[in-house]
Design a protein around this motif. Structure first.
Motif, mmCIF file in Angstrom:
data_model
loop_
_atom_site.group_PDB
_atom_site.id
_atom_site.type_symbol
_atom_site.label_atom_id
_atom_site.label_comp_id
_atom_site.label_asym_id
_atom_site.label_seq_id
_atom_site.Cartn_x
_atom_site.Cartn_y
_atom_site.Cartn_z
ATOM 1 N N GLY A 1 0.861 -0.991 0.120
ATOM 2 C CA GLY A 1 0.055 -0.111 0.367
ATOM 3 C C GLY A 1 1.060 1.262 -0.378
ATOM 4 N N GLN B 1 -5.674 6.200 2.312
ATOM 5 C CA GLN B 1 -4.727 5.161 1.212
ATOM 6 C C GLN B 1 -5.019 3.919 2.530
ATOM 7 N N GLU B 2 -5.724 2.870 2.391
ATOM 8 C CA GLU B 2 -5.487 1.266 3.117
ATOM 9 C C GLU B 2 -4.461 0.460 3.134
ATOM 10 N N TYR C 1 -4.688 -3.865 8.522
ATOM 11 C CA TYR C 1 -4.979 -3.196 7.591
ATOM 12 C C TYR C 1 -5.376 -1.835 7.911
ATOM 13 N N SER D 1 -11.473 -0.157 -0.055
ATOM 14 C CA SER D 1 -10.266 -1.142 -0.745
ATOM 15 C C SER D 1 -11.032 -2.023 -1.436
#
Ligand code: MIC
Ligand code: SF4
Length: 644
Positions: A15, A21-22, A148, A623
Motif C-alpha cells: 500500500g 490510503q489503506e 489493514y 479498498s
C-alpha cells in the motif's frame, strides 16, 4: 519522519503511505481479553491454522471475572486450553488488566501490537504503534496475516511546562479531549513530544495514550527515551529498550499544551468529550468513587491515592472502591503497608480486573453521582441507567473521597510518587511462556455449553430491499448497540447475546429485527454522527449480522466499528448529504438496486425510500480488499471462498 511513521514504515507490507490510503501492516504482537477473545480464538480455529505466527501473543482474562453461573468459567477454560494448544501466553484471572500487564511485562518500543480491545493503544506510552481491532483481525494477525489501516495523518501534540502538584496525566488527556472532542478524529494518530516529556513517567504516558481511544484516533504514540529506558530497566527488561524520537518538524498538524496552566478536570455525563473543571463542581455531593481501570491503576496512581488517604477516613456517605491494575501493583502496595492504609481508611478493595469499568459489578444506586478514574462514562455503562458518572484523576478521586463531594486535590498536599528503581516482578500467573509460539498441539480444547459457534455470513444480495429497523442519533456507542455488564457472559453465544442488541436504546429492536429476518426482509440501521464509538467489541457487528442487518447508513462511522461491519458483511454507508438523515424515518422501506455492482464499483448508490417516494444518495469508500470481503459476506466467508 515522526515516531509513528518510523514504526509504520518499518512494518509496511503493501500500500501507499499516503494519508487515507489503506495499507497492510505487519503485526509483531497481539493481545486478546476474555470478553472478545473467545470469538477471536473460535475464528482462529475456523481458519484452520494450528499455531500462532507472531513474535508474541497473549490471552488475558480480566473482563468476566465475577463468574455468576458457569458461563464465564467455561470461557476461561476454553481460552486456557486454546492458548496452550496454539502457543499463546495465558494470563490467569487475578493477574490483572490486559493493558497494564502488557505495558509492564511485554510491550516493546518500536513494535506493532493489535489487541481485541479499544484501549490497546495504551502501549503507545512505551513507544509502540498499538491499535485496537476486532477479534477477527487479531485472529488473522495471530495467523501471520497483515492488519489493514488507513495510513494516518499524524498530529503532533507538543507538551511544555510542568504539572502543578495535584494535576496529573488524566487532566492532560482530558484537556486534549476538551480541545479535540470525541468525534471527528478518525484516521489520525496523536503523537506527543516536547520538553515536558522528560518529567512524564511511562504510566502517565500510558494514561494519555489509553484515552486516545476516546478521541477516536487510530492510536497515540510517545517517543522511546531515557524515561522509557528507566521504566523497562525497573521491570527487569532494559534489553527491550530502543531509542525512538521524531525528526524536526515532522507533523501534519501541531497543537501545544502548557502543562503549568492545567487544573483538575472532569468529563461530565455521558461522554468523555464533555470536559469541565473540578472547580465548577466543588462541593457537589458524590455517592460513589471508584479508582482503577486500565487508565489509572498503575503503582504510581494507586500509591498516590493510598498516601492521600493514609491515616484518614473516607466520608461516611460515599462508597469508595479500589481496583489495582495488576498483581505487581497489589504486591508492591501490600509490601509497603499501603494496602493496609487503604483498607483502614474504609475503601473496598476490588479485584485487579476491569470489574466496575465495564459494569460487571459495583453498579451505583439510582440517580447516584459517581467519580471514576476510568475512561468511559457512557449512559448506562455503570449498570445503572440513571447514574451520572464523571471521569477524574486519581488525585481528584482521593481528595473527593475524604469529603464526600467534588474536591480540588491541589489543596491536599499531593505527594510526588517517583518511579521505583525496581518493580516487584512476579510472572507466576502467566502460563505457557516456555511453549509460546510453539504450543502443545495435543491439548484437548475444553468447550463447555457456553461456547457457541461463529455464525456464517451470506454473500451480499444483488438488490437490497429492507426496512430501516431503527433510527438512532449521534455518538451511538458500541455499548448502546451491544450492552456489556450483566450481558457480558453471553459473548461466546451469539444467538443468546443477540437478544440484547440495542437493549436500552430500543427494547423492541430484537423482536422487530428477528421478525424481518425470518420474513426474508433485510434490516438497515440509520444513524447520525460518529456511529460505533467506544469499545472494539465486534459483537456490535456480529450480533446485528446474525439478526439480518445488511447495511448501516450513518452520517459518519468510527474506525474500528466500520472495520468490524465490513468483516461481518454489513455495508457501512454514509449519507452523501447529511441533511438527508432527516428525510428518512424508522420503519421506512428502502431499496438499493444493483448493490453488488455498487460495492464492486465506486461505492456510490441512490437509495429509494419506498415509503415516501423519495431518494437520497449514499457512499462508502472501500479498498479492493474490503470490496471482496463485503461481496463474500464477511471475512470468514471470504476465507472460505478463497477471496480474503
Ligand atoms: C470496553 O472498555 O468497552 C471494553 C469492554 O474493554 C471493550 C471490549 C469489549 O467490549 O469486550 C473495548 O474497549 O474494546
Ligand atoms: Fe477493561 Fe475498562 Fe479498560 Fe475496557 S476500559 S479494558 S473494561 S478496564
Amino acid at each position: 519522519m515522526n515516531v509513528t511513521e518510523k514504526i509504520l514504515h518499518a512494518h509496511l507490507l503493501s500500500g501507499e503511505p499516503v494519508p487515507g490510503q489503506e495499507v497492510a501492516i505487519r503485526i509483531d504482537q497481539t493481545l486478546t481479553q476474555d470478553a472478545t477473545g473467545t470469538m477471536a480464538y473460535l475464528q482462529f480455529e475456523s481458519m484452520g491454522i494450528d499455531r500462532v505466527k507472531t513474535e508474541l501473543s497473549v490471552s488475558y482474562v480480566d473482563h468476566n471475572t465475577v463468574q455468576i453461573g458457569f458461563e464465564n468459567a467455561d470461557d476461561h477454560d476454553y481460552l486456557q486450553s486454546v492458548a496452550r494448544k496454539i502457543g499463546v501466553i495465558y494470563s490467569k484471572p487475578g493477574n490483572g488488566i490486559c493493558h497494564q500487564l502488557h505495558l509492564e511485562r511485554f510491550g516493546k518500543p518500536g513494535k506493532t501490537l493489535i489487541g481485541s480491545d479499544s484501549h490497546t493503544p495504551t502501549g503507545g506510552g512505551i513507544g509502540m504503534v498499538a491499535m485496537g481491532a476486532g477479534g477477527i483481525d487479531v485472529a488473522v494477525a495471530m495467523g501471520g496475516g497483515a492488519y489493514y489501516i488507513a495510513w494516518p495523518k499524524v498530529v503532533g501534540i507538543r507538551l511544555v511546562g510542568r504539572l502543578t502538584p495535584g494535576v496529573s496525566a488524566k487532566d492532560i488527556i482530558l484537556a486534549v479531549l476538551r480541545r479535540f472532542g470525541s468525534k471527528g478524529n478518525v484516521g489520525k494518530v496523536f503523537e506527543y513530544y516536547g520538553p515536558a516529556l522528560a518529567a512524564l513517567d511511562v504510566p502517565s504516558r500510558a494514561t494519555i495514550a489509553n484515552m486516545g481511544a476516546e478521541l477516536g484516533v487510530t492510536t497515540s504514540v510517545f517517543p522511546s527515551d531515557e524515561v522509557t529506558r528507566a521504566f523497562l530497566k525497573a521491570q527487569g527488561r532494559e534489553a527491550d529498550w530502543v531509542e525512538l524520537k521524531a525528526d524536526d518538524a515532522a507533523y501534519d498538524e501541531t497543537w501545544e499544551l502548557d502543562l503549568s496552566t492545567l487544573e483538575p478536570l472532569a468529563a461530565a455525563p455521558h461522554n468523555p468529550g464533555n470536559v469541565e473543571t473540578v472547580a465548577e463542581h466543588a462541593g457537589q455531593r458524590v455517592n460513589q468513587i471508584l479508582i482503577g481501570s486500565c487508565t489509572n491503576s498503575s503503582y504510581r496512581d494507586i500509591k498516590t491515592v493510598a498516601l492521600l488517604l493514609k491515616g484518614k477516613q473516607v466520608h461516611p456517605d460515599v462508597e469508595v472502591g479500589i481496583a489495582c491494575g495488576s498483581k505487581q501493583v497489589v504486591r508492591m502496595l501490600a509490601d509497603e503497608g499501603l494496602l493496609s492504609a487503604l483498607i483502614a481508611s474504609g475503601c473496598r478493595i476490588l479485584e485487579n480486573a476491569c470489574g466496575f469499568c465495564i459494569g460487571a459489578h459495583m453498579s451505583p444506586a439510582t440517580n447516584a453521582v459517581c467519580l471514576r478514574t476510568s475512561n468511559r462514562n457512557f449512559e448506562g455503562r455503570s449498570g445503572t441507567l440513571s447514574a451520572k458518572v464523571y471521569l477524574v484523576s486519581p488525585e481528584t478521586a482521593a481528595a473527593s473521597a475524604l469529603v464526600g463531594a467534588f474536591a480540588d486535590p491541589r489543596g491536599c498536599n499531593v505527594p510526588d510518587v517517583p518511579m521505583p528503581g525496581a518493580f516487584t516482578v512476579d510472572d507466576g500467573m502467566f502460563l505457557y511462556r516456555e511453549t509460546a509460539g510453539q504450543g502443545i498441539p495435543e491439548t484437548p480444547i475444553l468447550r463447555g455449553p457456553n461456547i457457541g459457534q461463529v455464525p456464517a455470513g451470506k454473500p451480499l444480495p444483488e438488490q437490497l430491499e429492507g426496512q430501516a429497523v431503527i433510527k438512532v442519533g449521534d455518538k451511538i456507542t458500541t455499548d448502546h448497540i451491544m450492552p456489556a455488564g450483566a450481558r457480558l457472559k453471553y459473548r461466546s453465544n451469539i444467538p443468546e447475546y443477540a437478544k440484547y442488541v440495542f437493549e436500552h436504546t430500543d427494547p423492541g429492536f430484537y423482536e422487530r429485527a428477528l421478525a424481518n429476518r425470518n420474513a426474508g426482509t433485510a434490516n438497515i440501521i440509520l444513524a447520525g454522527e460518529s456511529y460505533g464509538q467506544g469499545s472494539s467489541r465486534e459483537h456490535a457487528a456480529l450480533c446485528p449480522m446474525f439478526l439480518g442487518v445488511r447495511a448501516v447508513i450513518a452520517k459518519s462511522i468510527e474506525r474500528i466499528h466500520r472495520a468490524n461491519l465490513i468483516n461481518f458483511g454489513i455495508v457501512p454507508f454514509e449519507f452523501v448529504r447529511p441533511e438527508d438523515y432527516a428525510c428518512v424515518a424508522q420503519g421506512d422501506r428502502l431499496r438499493i438496486d444493483a448493490l453488488r455492482s455498487v460495492i464492486a464499483g465506486n461505492g456510490r448508490a441512490t437509495v429509494t425510500n419506498l415509503s415516501n417516494n423519495t431518494t437520497f444518495d449514499v457512499k462508502t469508500d472501500l479498498s479492493e480488499r474490503q470490496k471482496r470481503l463485503l461481496l463474500a459476506g464477511g471475512l470468514l466467508a471470504a476465507v472460505a471462498q478463497g477471496q480474503a
